[in-house]
Design a protein around this motif. Structure first.
Motif, PDB file in Angstrom:
ATOM      1  N   ASP A  40       0.828  -1.212   0.000  1.00  0.00           N
ATOM      2  CA  ASP A  40       0.000   0.000   0.000  1.00  0.00           C
ATOM      3  C   ASP A  40       0.862   1.262   0.000  1.00  0.00           C
ATOM      4  OD1 ASP A  40      -2.305  -1.482  -0.043  1.00  0.00           O
ATOM      5  OD2 ASP A  40      -2.625  -1.395   2.139  1.00  0.00           O
ATOM      6  N   LYS A  55       2.214   1.712  -3.517  1.00  0.00           N
ATOM      7  CA  LYS A  55       1.117   2.131  -4.398  1.00  0.00           C
ATOM      8  C   LYS A  55       0.768   3.597  -4.167  1.00  0.00           C
ATOM      9  CE  LYS A  55      -2.406  -0.672  -4.622  1.00  0.00           C
ATOM     10  NZ  LYS A  55      -3.449  -1.630  -4.155  1.00  0.00           N
ATOM     11  N   ASP A  99       1.056   6.560  -6.953  1.00  0.00           N
ATOM     12  CA  ASP A  99      -0.097   7.384  -7.335  1.00  0.00           C
ATOM     13  C   ASP A  99       0.215   8.870  -7.185  1.00  0.00           C
ATOM     14  OD1 ASP A  99      -1.676   5.246  -8.037  1.00  0.00           O
ATOM     15  OD2 ASP A  99      -2.605   5.047  -6.057  1.00  0.00           O
ATOM     16  N   ASP A 152       3.640   4.222 -12.685  1.00  0.00           N
ATOM     17  CA  ASP A 152       2.803   3.045 -12.922  1.00  0.00           C
ATOM     18  C   ASP A 152       3.291   1.853 -12.118  1.00  0.00           C
ATOM     19  OD1 ASP A 152       0.827   3.727 -15.149  1.00  0.00           O
ATOM     20  OD2 ASP A 152       2.719   4.444 -15.999  1.00  0.00           O
ATOM     21  N   ILE A 158      -1.356  -8.067  -7.847  1.00  0.00           N
ATOM     22  CA  ILE A 158      -1.746  -6.878  -8.608  1.00  0.00           C
ATOM     23  C   ILE A 158      -2.972  -7.156  -9.477  1.00  0.00           C
ATOM     24  CG2 ILE A 158      -0.165  -7.437 -10.508  1.00  0.00           C
ATOM     25  CD1 ILE A 158       0.221  -4.425 -10.931  1.00  0.00           C
ATOM     26  N   ASN A 159      -3.842  -6.162  -9.546  1.00  0.00           N
ATOM     27  CA  ASN A 159      -4.988  -6.199 -10.449  1.00  0.00           C
ATOM     28  C   ASN A 159      -4.550  -5.605 -11.791  1.00  0.00           C
ATOM     29  OD1 ASN A 159      -7.400  -5.543 -11.895  1.00  0.00           O
ATOM     30  ND2 ASN A 159      -8.542  -5.577  -9.964  1.00  0.00           N
ATOM     31  N   ARG A 168      -5.915  -3.908 -13.883  1.00  0.00           N
ATOM     32  CA  ARG A 168      -6.404  -2.550 -14.106  1.00  0.00           C
ATOM     33  C   ARG A 168      -5.520  -1.497 -13.440  1.00  0.00           C
ATOM     34  NH1 ARG A 168     -12.970  -3.214 -13.111  1.00  0.00           N
ATOM     35  NH2 ARG A 168     -13.349  -4.715 -14.823  1.00  0.00           N
ATOM     36  N   GLU A 169      -4.694  -1.925 -12.479  1.00  0.00           N
ATOM     37  CA  GLU A 169      -3.827  -0.981 -11.773  1.00  0.00           C
ATOM     38  C   GLU A 169      -2.571  -0.646 -12.572  1.00  0.00           C
ATOM     39  OE1 GLU A 169      -3.835  -1.623  -7.219  1.00  0.00           O
ATOM     40  OE2 GLU A 169      -4.018  -3.635  -8.075  1.00  0.00           O
ATOM     41  N   ARG A 171      -1.438   3.033 -16.204  1.00  0.00           N
ATOM     42  CA  ARG A 171      -2.465   4.066 -16.036  1.00  0.00           C
ATOM     43  C   ARG A 171      -1.974   5.462 -16.392  1.00  0.00           C
ATOM     44  NH1 ARG A 171      -3.862   3.529  -9.983  1.00  0.00           N
ATOM     45  NH2 ARG A 171      -5.263   5.272 -10.470  1.00  0.00           N
TER      46      ARG A 171
END
Length: 768
Positions: free
Chosen positions: A457, A460, A464, A469, A476-477, A479-480, A483
């Motif tokens: 976390d 991440k 962000d 990225d 990991i998903n 979709r993450e 980006r």
């Protein structure tokens, strides 16, 4: 090699050895073809050889300055190829003159004596050049061989007492050579880093340090700014910086630290991700460079910072010369700078750290330049990573940052390297690796323990905030990923996931992602020969040369050397008639195998020893000088023993020495690493002494087979001697380029085994 490197020839610098050996081979061919001309004129021809060497070196250096060459245009401009070949030819000519002198000496003196002075003189030249590099700039380094040639001309003139006309000719040749040299200069390619930087407004060189490690230069300009991988969310102003260059290349920055806020930009790079996991960590950094990685560790509240640097002059610049510029930053109590190779230091210390940071983008200039230029990298191998893991605290991390290449390969190879290291430790890589990337750099974090949800976390959240990225973390998903800095097909996420979860992915990938080891320490070797047709189809021959041109150029040079050597070896046969026919096959195979095997062993030893002697400068100097001196001594001693003891024939001497060479080489290949690992805490000077002692018996014996073969040829009309010298030189050219191709594909150990086998095969074809 230094001159070619400074000029900006990049991947072509390795050709310096091939150029010298080609010239040596061509000298033998020249003597063979002009045998009638040299007959009974050997002494006076030998007198003019060093003068011609001096003249052609000065003239060639002068002419090369007017032959502009642009490596990037080579892929579409055929004129650049002709210019490259012309420059290489110009640098080959002086070696033809030097070779002519040596070949003529073989017909006058005993082979062992000539070989001894040839090898010992070469060793002396290596040492003189090394010392002179502390005082003489690369563009003036040719003054050393030219001055030594002048001394040779003077001594020979005193001994032979040539007439007035010959003395006048010698004076004109030598004086002309020096005049050309004085008016010559290095022609740096237009895209070289320092040349581009000096085009900036108010740019100027404010510091220069000359040494065998390379020419270190600091450039000042208000326009200089560098922050590899800087987040797009950074909206402030970068601090004033100086540019740091090694041999005019490999740019790094030196920050002006006027206040703590000057370094805030360092929070906005992927390298800072690992610091989000710790409070007050103990940090070990490999590669000082301009000091950026150390500054980053400091502003992230590290308790202690230890950093190593190969080039001893860089710490002196940061801690002394530019102490006012950085506000004495690198003299802080919690910062320890070690002037040593990072791998060597970590092997001889018991210290442990929370973070081990290897940032290629921050410390690119830390790599040694100058006389030793190699693709080997012992910092990024499985054995090196195992050492890093051993020196981590219980919850420690290894953070490695590299620049991104397109198509993706170096970040992916780094992940596979980490995976194989963890597997070797019996650990699950899927749970212990996290990867993030920006628009130009990527960072991999490797842990001894599995990543916790809390740690994931934190990384991440950092990514962000910085618009980086997430490429991979445990669980990991999809979709993450991909980006912020979007790449087509989310290739980084898919590739890293494929590497960690599918063993076939690395094998099927279009580039070589195989994990480097100490036996194959070639992290930057990405080209797959089997995939070359695919690359040519997808990219075309021009683009593939730009993307992975280094090894293609190396392979092309190897093929060219084979063809060129074949032609020059065969030509004498058409002129010789039956003069060398009785032994021509044995002469060809015997001296060819000696040339290949000697060169392979030399290159393997240099590469292996560089891992233990702190930096490659020491290893290359020790190996080359020791082999030259001991080989020359071995040849001289064999001559003396043959004279005193009739039983020691050239054939017997060659047989005994070759058997010893093969056996001793195999012992070194399979036991050298274990032996040196036990000497991890031994001082450097003792390691140097031990290395020399280990090479002593091998070098003595390696100096015997060649003069023994020459001595055998002298028993008959010596038409074969110049041809034998040429063969040895040409096959050495092939080996000098082929050694890298072989070792990158099969490893250093098998390359050494091939060399030992080559010597044993030579036993079967001794030219008696």
């Amino acid at each position: 090699m230094r001159v070619l490197r400074v000029e900006g020839f990049g991947n072509f610098t390795f050709s310096a050895i091939a150029l010298a050996l080609t010239g040596f081979g061509a000298g033998g061919t020249l003597v063979f073809l002009l045998k009638k001309y040299f007959l009974k004129k050997e002494l006076f021809a030998s007198l003019f050889a060093p003068a011609v060497f001096l003249f052609t070196l000065g003239l060639g250096y002068y002419i090369s300055g007017y032959i502009s060459f642009d490596p990037l245009r080579l892929v579409w401009d055929i004129n650049q190829l002709f210019r490259l070949l012309l420059r290489f030819f110009i640098y080959t000519v002086p070696f033809i003159a030097g070779s002519t002198f040596i070949v003529l000496a073989f017909s006058i003196e005993k082979p062992g004596k000539v070989y001894f002075f040839n090898m010992s003189g070469s060793a002396f030249g290596v040492l003189v050049i090394l010392v002179s590099m502390y005082f003489i700039a690369p563009e003036r380094i040719f003054i050393i061989p030219m001055s030594l040639s002048l001394v040779a001309v003077i001594l020979l003139s005193i001994s032979l007492r040539p007439g007035y006309k010959r003395l006048t000719a010698l004076a004109v040749l030598t004086a002309s050579g020096f005049i050309f040299f004085i008016n010559a200069g290095i022609n740096i390619v237009p895209y070289k880093g320092i040349k581009l930087t000096l085009n900036l407004p108010d740019a100027k060189i404010i510091e220069q340090k000359i040494s065998p490690f390379g020419t270190l230069e600091v450039v000042s300009s208000k326009m200089i700014r560098s922050a590899p991988g800087l987040s797009l969310s950074f909206e402030e102003t970068l601090p004033e910086q100086h540019g740091l260059f090694l041999d005019g290349d490999t740019f790094s920055a030196i920050d002006r630290i006027s206040s703590p806020e000057s370094l805030d930009y360092l929070y906005y790079q992927p390298q800072s991700a690992v610091y989000s996991l710790y409070k007050g960590p103990d940090v070990f950094i490999i590669g000082l460079g301009g000091g950026i990685a150390v500054e980053r560790a400091y502003i992230n509240n590290s308790r202690s910072i230890t950093v190593t640097e190969d080039n001893p002059h860089i710490p002196n610049l940061l801690q002394n010369r530019f102490a006012d510029y950085n506000n004495g930053f690198f003299n802080k109590n919690n910062i320890t700078v070690i002037k040593s190779n990072g791998r060597d230091f970590i092997n001889r210390t018991d210290s442990r750290w929370d973070i081990i940071d290897i940032s290629v983008t921050d410390s690119m200039v830390s790599s040694i330049g100058g006389i030793y230029s190699t693709e080997t990298n012992y910092t990024l191998t499985v054995e090196a990573f195992l050492g890093y893991l051993r020196h981590l605290n219980t919850n420690g991390s290894v953070s490695v940052t590299v620049g991104l290449k397109n198509p993706p390969r170096n970040l992916l190879k780094l992940v596979n390297l980490a995976k194989q290291t963890l597997i070797k430790q019996g650990l699950d890589p899927v749970e212990r690796i996290t990867v993030i990337r920006g628009w130009s750099t990527g960072t991999m974090i490797l842990k001894k323990r599995p990543f916790t949800h809390n740690e994931t976390d934190k990384i991440k959240a950092f990514s962000d905030r910085m618009f980086f990225d997430m490429v991979y973390y445990p669980g990991i998903n999809p979709r993450e990923a991909n980006r912020y800095n979007v790449v087509e097909g989310a290739i980084y996420y898919k590739s890293v996931s494929g590497i960690l979860n599918d063993d076939r992915y690395v094998k099927d990938y279009v580039f070589n992602l195989g994990h480097p080891t100490d036996n194959r320490p070639y992290f930057s070797y990405f080209l797959k020969i089997a995939k070359l047709p695919f690359h040519l189809k997808e990219m075309g021959h021009k683009l593939i040369l730009v993307i992975e041109g280094g090894y293609i150029i190396l392979f092309s040079t190897f093929v060219t050397a084979v063809v060129y050597s074949f032609i020059l070896i065969v030509i004498p046969l058409f002129f010789a008639g039956n003069k060398i026919k009785p032994k021509k096959t044995k002469v060809l195979i015997y001296f060819g195998l000696l040339g290949i095997s000697f060169m392979l062993i030399e290159i393997v030893l240099i590469t292996k020893v560089s891992k233990y002697l702190a930096n490659p400068l020491y290893s290359s100097s020790v190996i080359i000088t020791s082999l030259l001196i001991f080989s020359g001594t071995g040849s001289y001693v064999s001559d003396i023993l043959a004279k005193k003891r009739k039983r020691i024939t050239p054939k017997n001497a060659a047989y005994f020495s070759i058997l010893f060479i093969a056996g001793y080489t195999l012992i070194i290949l399979f036991f050298y690493d274990r032996f040196y690992d036990s000497l991890a805490n031994t001082p450097l000077f003792l390691k140097l002494a031990i290395s020399i002692l280990l090479i002593l018996p091998l070098g003595l014996c390696m100096g015997i087979p060649f003069p023994s073969g020459i001595a055998e040829l002298k028993k008959t009309p010596d038409h074969s001697i110049p041809w034998a010298w040429s063969i040895n030189g040409y096959f050495s050219v092939i080996a000098s380029t082929g050694a890298v191709l072989i070792s990158t594909n099969v490893g250093l150990v098998l390359t050494g085994v091939i060399a030992a086998a080559g010597y044993l095969c030579a036993l079967l074809v001794f030219p008696e």
